[in-house]
Design a protein around this motif. Structure first.
Motif, PDB file in Angstrom:
ATOM      1  N   ASP A  23       0.980  -1.257  -0.124  1.00 16.04           N
ATOM      2  CA  ASP A  23      -0.218  -0.105  -0.035  1.00 16.04           C
ATOM      3  C   ASP A  23       0.885   1.176  -0.011  1.00 16.04           C
ATOM      4  O   ASP A  23       0.392   2.333   0.591  1.00 16.04           O
ATOM      5  N   ASN A  24       1.869   1.211  -0.720  1.00 18.17           N
ATOM      6  CA  ASN A  24       2.597   2.390  -0.747  1.00 18.17           C
ATOM      7  C   ASN A  24       2.459   3.275  -2.017  1.00 18.17           C
ATOM      8  O   ASN A  24       1.988   2.601  -2.989  1.00 18.17           O
ATOM      9  N   ASN A  25       2.403   4.553  -1.937  1.00 21.17           N
ATOM     10  CA  ASN A  25       1.694   5.371  -2.934  1.00 21.17           C
ATOM     11  C   ASN A  25       2.483   5.638  -4.141  1.00 21.17           C
ATOM     12  O   ASN A  25       2.233   6.530  -5.030  1.00 21.17           O
ATOM     13  N   GLY A  26       3.826   5.455  -4.075  1.00 18.96           N
ATOM     14  CA  GLY A  26       4.982   5.710  -5.007  1.00 18.96           C
ATOM     15  C   GLY A  26       5.544   4.393  -5.179  1.00 18.96           C
ATOM     16  O   GLY A  26       5.134   3.253  -5.236  1.00 18.96           O
ATOM     17  N   ASP A  27       6.889   4.568  -6.043  1.00 17.68           N
ATOM     18  CA  ASP A  27       7.648   3.586  -6.495  1.00 17.68           C
ATOM     19  C   ASP A  27       8.276   2.793  -5.126  1.00 17.68           C
ATOM     20  O   ASP A  27       8.772   3.374  -4.501  1.00 17.68           O
ATOM     21  N   VAL A  28       8.146   1.384  -5.247  1.00 21.74           N
ATOM     22  CA  VAL A  28       9.145   0.574  -4.496  1.00 21.74           C
ATOM     23  C   VAL A  28      10.314   0.159  -5.492  1.00 21.74           C
ATOM     24  O   VAL A  28       9.901  -0.925  -6.320  1.00 21.74           O
ATOM     25  N   LYS A  29      11.421   0.701  -5.183  1.00 24.64           N
ATOM     26  CA  LYS A  29      12.364   0.592  -6.379  1.00 24.64           C
ATOM     27  C   LYS A  29      13.682  -0.105  -5.472  1.00 24.64           C
ATOM     28  O   LYS A  29      13.964   0.396  -4.597  1.00 24.64           O
ATOM     29  N   PHE A  30      14.248  -0.990  -6.217  1.00 31.37           N
ATOM     30  CA  PHE A  30      15.469  -1.366  -5.963  1.00 31.37           C
ATOM     31  C   PHE A  30      16.335  -1.286  -7.166  1.00 31.37           C
ATOM     32  O   PHE A  30      16.234  -1.809  -8.175  1.00 31.37           O
ATOM     33  N   THR A  31      17.543  -0.639  -6.847  1.00 28.14           N
ATOM     34  CA  THR A  31      18.420  -0.373  -8.121  1.00 28.14           C
ATOM     35  C   THR A  31      19.994   0.046  -7.370  1.00 28.14           C
ATOM     36  O   THR A  31      20.088   0.603  -6.682  1.00 28.14           O
ATOM     37  N   ASN A  32      20.746  -0.455  -8.119  1.00 31.46           N
ATOM     38  CA  ASN A  32      22.108  -0.268  -7.994  1.00 31.46           C
ATOM     39  C   ASN A  32      22.651  -0.682  -6.520  1.00 31.46           C
ATOM     40  O   ASN A  32      23.527  -0.191  -5.932  1.00 31.46           O
ATOM     41  N   ASN A  33      22.223  -1.940  -6.197  1.00 40.31           N
ATOM     42  CA  ASN A  33      22.540  -2.703  -4.672  1.00 40.31           C
ATOM     43  C   ASN A  33      23.623  -3.629  -5.227  1.00 40.31           C
ATOM     44  O   ASN A  33      23.436  -4.340  -6.052  1.00 40.31           O
ATOM     45  N   GLU A  34      24.856  -3.578  -4.506  1.00 42.40           N
ATOM     46  CA  GLU A  34      25.933  -4.327  -4.874  1.00 42.40           C
ATOM     47  C   GLU A  34      26.232  -5.496  -3.697  1.00 42.40           C
ATOM     48  O   GLU A  34      25.950  -5.225  -2.668  1.00 42.40           O
ATOM     49  N   ILE A  35      26.555  -6.480  -4.339  1.00 42.00           N
ATOM     50  CA  ILE A  35      27.316  -7.590  -3.428  1.00 42.00           C
ATOM     51  C   ILE A  35      28.674  -7.625  -3.517  1.00 42.00           C
ATOM     52  O   ILE A  35      29.404  -7.382  -4.571  1.00 42.00           O
ATOM     53  N   SER A  36      29.402  -7.576  -2.527  1.00 42.41           N
ATOM     54  CA  SER A  36      30.601  -7.230  -2.123  1.00 42.41           C
ATOM     55  C   SER A  36      31.629  -8.327  -2.384  1.00 42.41           C
ATOM     56  O   SER A  36      33.132  -8.062  -2.519  1.00 42.41           O
ATOM     57  N   THR A  37      31.192  -9.450  -2.823  1.00 42.80           N
ATOM     58  CA  THR A  37      32.037 -10.754  -2.954  1.00 42.80           C
ATOM     59  C   THR A  37      31.540 -11.343  -4.227  1.00 42.80           C
ATOM     60  O   THR A  37      30.696 -11.030  -5.063  1.00 42.80           O
ATOM     61  N   GLY A  38      32.190 -12.470  -4.688  1.00 40.85           N
ATOM     62  CA  GLY A  38      32.165 -13.257  -5.726  1.00 40.85           C
ATOM     63  C   GLY A  38      30.911 -14.170  -5.606  1.00 40.85           C
ATOM     64  O   GLY A  38      30.836 -15.038  -6.777  1.00 40.85           O
ATOM     65  N   ASP A  39      30.215 -14.035  -4.672  1.00 37.77           N
ATOM     66  CA  ASP A  39      29.308 -15.131  -4.517  1.00 37.77           C
ATOM     67  C   ASP A  39      28.026 -14.763  -5.161  1.00 37.77           C
ATOM     68  O   ASP A  39      27.256 -13.770  -5.230  1.00 37.77           O
ATOM     69  N   THR A  40      27.565 -15.856  -6.063  1.00 34.94           N
ATOM     70  CA  THR A  40      26.368 -15.673  -6.987  1.00 34.94           C
ATOM     71  C   THR A  40      25.025 -16.393  -6.505  1.00 34.94           C
ATOM     72  O   THR A  40      23.787 -16.296  -6.818  1.00 34.94           O
ATOM     73  N   SER A  41      25.292 -16.899  -5.243  1.00 34.65           N
ATOM     74  CA  SER A  41      24.253 -17.398  -4.449  1.00 34.65           C
ATOM     75  C   SER A  41      23.636 -16.387  -3.463  1.00 34.65           C
ATOM     76  O   SER A  41      23.278 -16.768  -2.251  1.00 34.65           O
ATOM     77  N   THR A  42      23.348 -15.201  -4.020  1.00 33.56           N
ATOM     78  CA  THR A  42      22.639 -14.352  -3.223  1.00 33.56           C
ATOM     79  C   THR A  42      22.351 -13.107  -3.924  1.00 33.56           C
ATOM     80  O   THR A  42      22.494 -12.943  -5.255  1.00 33.56           O
ATOM     81  N   GLY A  43      21.743 -11.933  -3.543  1.00 29.84           N
ATOM     82  CA  GLY A  43      21.424 -10.912  -4.340  1.00 29.84           C
ATOM     83  C   GLY A  43      20.940  -9.623  -3.603  1.00 29.84           C
ATOM     84  O   GLY A  43      21.362  -9.726  -2.350  1.00 29.84           O
ATOM     85  N   ALA A  44      20.620  -8.686  -4.322  1.00 30.79           N
ATOM     86  CA  ALA A  44      19.883  -7.529  -3.669  1.00 30.79           C
ATOM     87  C   ALA A  44      18.903  -7.942  -2.423  1.00 30.79           C
ATOM     88  O   ALA A  44      18.781  -7.262  -1.365  1.00 30.79           O
ATOM     89  N   ILE A  45      18.058  -8.692  -2.633  1.00 27.10           N
ATOM     90  CA  ILE A  45      17.141  -9.130  -1.688  1.00 27.10           C
ATOM     91  C   ILE A  45      17.853 -10.814  -1.586  1.00 27.10           C
ATOM     92  O   ILE A  45      17.538 -11.634  -2.388  1.00 27.10           O
ATOM     93  N   HIS A  46      17.636 -11.099  -0.108  1.00 24.97           N
ATOM     94  CA  HIS A  46      18.425 -12.682  -0.186  1.00 24.97           C
ATOM     95  C   HIS A  46      17.137 -13.047   0.937  1.00 24.97           C
ATOM     96  O   HIS A  46      16.784 -12.599   2.044  1.00 24.97           O
ATOM     97  N   LEU A  47      16.404 -14.272   0.562  1.00 28.13           N
ATOM     98  CA  LEU A  47      15.508 -14.872   1.410  1.00 28.13           C
ATOM     99  C   LEU A  47      16.006 -16.267   1.658  1.00 28.13           C
ATOM    100  O   LEU A  47      15.993 -17.133   1.020  1.00 28.13           O
ATOM    101  N   CYS A  48      16.000 -16.277   3.135  1.00 24.47           N
ATOM    102  CA  CYS A  48      16.653 -17.767   3.493  1.00 24.47           C
ATOM    103  C   CYS A  48      15.458 -18.713   3.619  1.00 24.47           C
ATOM    104  O   CYS A  48      14.109 -18.297   3.446  1.00 24.47           O
ATOM    105  N   SER A  49      15.714 -20.068   4.129  1.00 22.30           N
ATOM    106  CA  SER A  49      14.686 -20.796   3.763  1.00 22.30           C
ATOM    107  C   SER A  49      13.511 -20.543   5.030  1.00 22.30           C
ATOM    108  O   SER A  49      13.915 -20.317   6.066  1.00 22.30           O
ATOM    109  N   GLY A  50      12.073 -20.440   4.591  1.00 21.34           N
ATOM    110  CA  GLY A  50      11.375 -20.206   5.862  1.00 21.34           C
ATOM    111  C   GLY A  50      10.897 -18.751   5.699  1.00 21.34           C
ATOM    112  O   GLY A  50      10.087 -18.448   6.441  1.00 21.34           O
TER     113      GLY A  50
END
Length: 223
Positions: A77-104
């Motif tokens: 229910d936000n009245n503007g953009d919910v925006k994800f942009t230019n967030n960086e991962i500081s390592t070479g790990d490809t098993s993650t991202g700007a949003i990381h959801l653990c099991s559960g």
């Protein structure tokens, strides 16, 4: 802002918090090991604001949001953009991202004016879900996943569940690139992974996407 866990905000297990009724909310230029913007082990709601922006954050896992096992992050229910942009991962790990959801863990992006994922995460995915995670994008006026470029991963990579359900306007999956990888927009990892796209009222477009291997838009893997 900088911290080991939760560069801007940390919610411990069993805690709850709400960010609501503001003109705009920005999580920008924070750093952490996990969750540079938000580290959530409890319940977090972000609602009734104008724009909600996650930009320029850096972490080893979850540069915008890190949702630990059993947590709920509900952005609605936000009245503007919910925006994800230019967030960086500081390592070479490809098993993650700007949003990381653990099991559960559960992420809900619902009933917002717009949800936007764009401009990548320095070659990493935007949303990464472990097995048993849930991501629900529903009831939004528009959903845009565009102009992202990754290396050895997709824009959205999950071994859990991703729903794109009942959005009011268009769902646009355009001009994303997966270099040295398959599935420019989605990769489903394993037999328990599920992508469900249904009940959306507007157009669904997937144009200009590119993957060097299999699946210009979606790749599903077994086992």
């Amino acid at each position: 802002n900088k911290a080991a866990e939760g560069g801007a905000i940390y919610f411990s297990a069993g805690s709850s918090g709400s960010i609501s009724g503001n003109g705009s909310v920005s999580f920008e230029n924070n750093s952490a090991t996990h969750g540079a913007g938000i580290y959530a082990a409890g319940t977090v709601s972000i609602s009734g604001n104008g724009h909600v922006i996650f930009s320029g954050n850096e972490a080893q896992k979850g540069s915008a949001i890190y949702a630990a096992s059993g947590s709920l992050v509900d952005i609605y229910d936000n009245n503007g953009d919910v925006k994800f942009t230019n967030n960086e991962i500081s390592t070479g790990d490809t098993s993650t991202g700007a949003i990381h959801l653990c099991s559960g863990a559960t992420l809900k992006l619902r009933d917002n004016v717009a949800v936007v994922f764009e401009s990548g995460t320095n070659g990493k995915c935007v949303l990464y879900g472990e097995s048993g995670s849930f991501a629900h994008l529903s009831g939004n006026k528009t959903v845009t996943i565009s102009l992202n470029e990754t290396m050895q991963t997709s824009i959205i990579q999950t071994a859990g569940t991703v729903y794109l359900h009942d959005n009011i306007g268009n769902v646009e999956l355009n001009n994303n690139s997966a270099l040295q990888a398959s599935g420019a927009v989605f990769t489903l990892n394993g037999s328990s992974a599920l992508l469900s796209v249904c009940g959306n009222r507007g157009s669904i477009t997937a144009a200009g996407n590119y993957a060097t291997e299999a699946g210009g838009v979606i790749r599903a893997e077994s086992g």
